[in-house]
Design an enzyme around this catalytic site. Sequence first.
Site, PDB file in Angstrom:
ATOM      1  N   SER A  11       0.810  -1.220   0.000  1.00 33.85           N
ATOM      2  CA  SER A  11       0.000   0.000   0.000  1.00 33.85           C
ATOM      3  C   SER A  11       0.837   1.261   0.000  1.00 33.85           C
ATOM      4  CB  SER A  11      -0.944   0.011   1.208  1.00 33.85           C
ATOM      5  OG  SER A  11      -0.202  -0.004   2.413  1.00 33.85           O
ATOM      6  N   SER A 134      15.011  -5.764   5.720  1.00 30.08           N
ATOM      7  CA  SER A 134      15.517  -5.452   7.051  1.00 30.08           C
ATOM      8  C   SER A 134      15.820  -3.956   7.070  1.00 30.08           C
ATOM      9  CB  SER A 134      16.750  -6.304   7.379  1.00 30.08           C
ATOM     10  OG  SER A 134      17.213  -6.041   8.691  1.00 30.08           O
ATOM     11  N   THR A 183      10.411   7.739   2.174  1.00 31.10           N
ATOM     12  CA  THR A 183       9.111   7.071   2.133  1.00 31.10           C
ATOM     13  C   THR A 183       8.303   7.548   3.334  1.00 31.10           C
ATOM     14  OG1 THR A 183       9.789   5.188   3.506  1.00 31.10           O
ATOM     15  CG2 THR A 183      10.226   5.032   1.121  1.00 31.10           C
TER      16      THR A 183
END
Length: 275
Positions: A11, A134, A183
């Site tokens: 998403s 990770s 992000t």
Amino acid sequence: MQRTWLISGISSGFGRSMAEQLLAVGDRVAGTVRSLSSVEDLQRRYTDQLWVTELNLDEMGSIREVVDSAFSAMGKIDVVVSNAGYGLFGAAEEATDEQVVHQIHTNLLGSIQLVRCALPHLRIAGGGRIIQLSTVGGQAAFPGASLYHASKWGIEGFIDSLSREIEVFNIGCTLVEPGGARTQFRYGSSRIGPRLPAYDVSPASMARQMIEAGTAVPPGDPEKMVARIIESASQIPAPKRLVLGTDAYTAMHQQLAQRLAELELQRDQASSTDA
């Protein structure tokens, strides 16, 4: 050659970018999200290439059913990307018990179960690739992120061991260790525990201050990082680790070198306990 990918958490962030890049070149994607409404645009654009279902990684009981359904729907899946997760920051004492449990369930136990559930399918198919997201924080530790580190150091140990167990089945494993990326991870999905004023004098407070201020711009380009992750799936043998970002390389190099130097100082002490 068209490939099929199973990606958790498409998403937003790396998962979303990965799905977009793969679908744009004709690959197929089985993706999981917490809410189907978050990917309605992708579903409209890629009706024949995209299969999506809802999944919360902290709900362990539903993971196997979702993974089995994805493999059944797609026929064959070449690459499994365990991507979904979030960061819990602040001092360890500040986090609530519920926050601690949710962090470990999501980032560690949920990721382990996702991979475990995919293994029989890959093994029977004769091979495949597992990519586990990770972080630089899976090899380097910073104050104010102890619980996030616990989840990521745990998943790294799991994947390191697992890779040796399953290479005989032609299944390769890669740990992706990105530094800061532009992000929604840092200022969107990250969580912090209730503030304890006693920790205002601790280095742990810096993580809280950074997240609450929301002004620091991470250096990493997420589109470039995702492109490197996708490229790694074609490398043979699979790279054990994929370090992305100068900040990640610098921090990992510094802390690994320090750990090695400290280990060397204990050579004589270690041998002194042999029979």
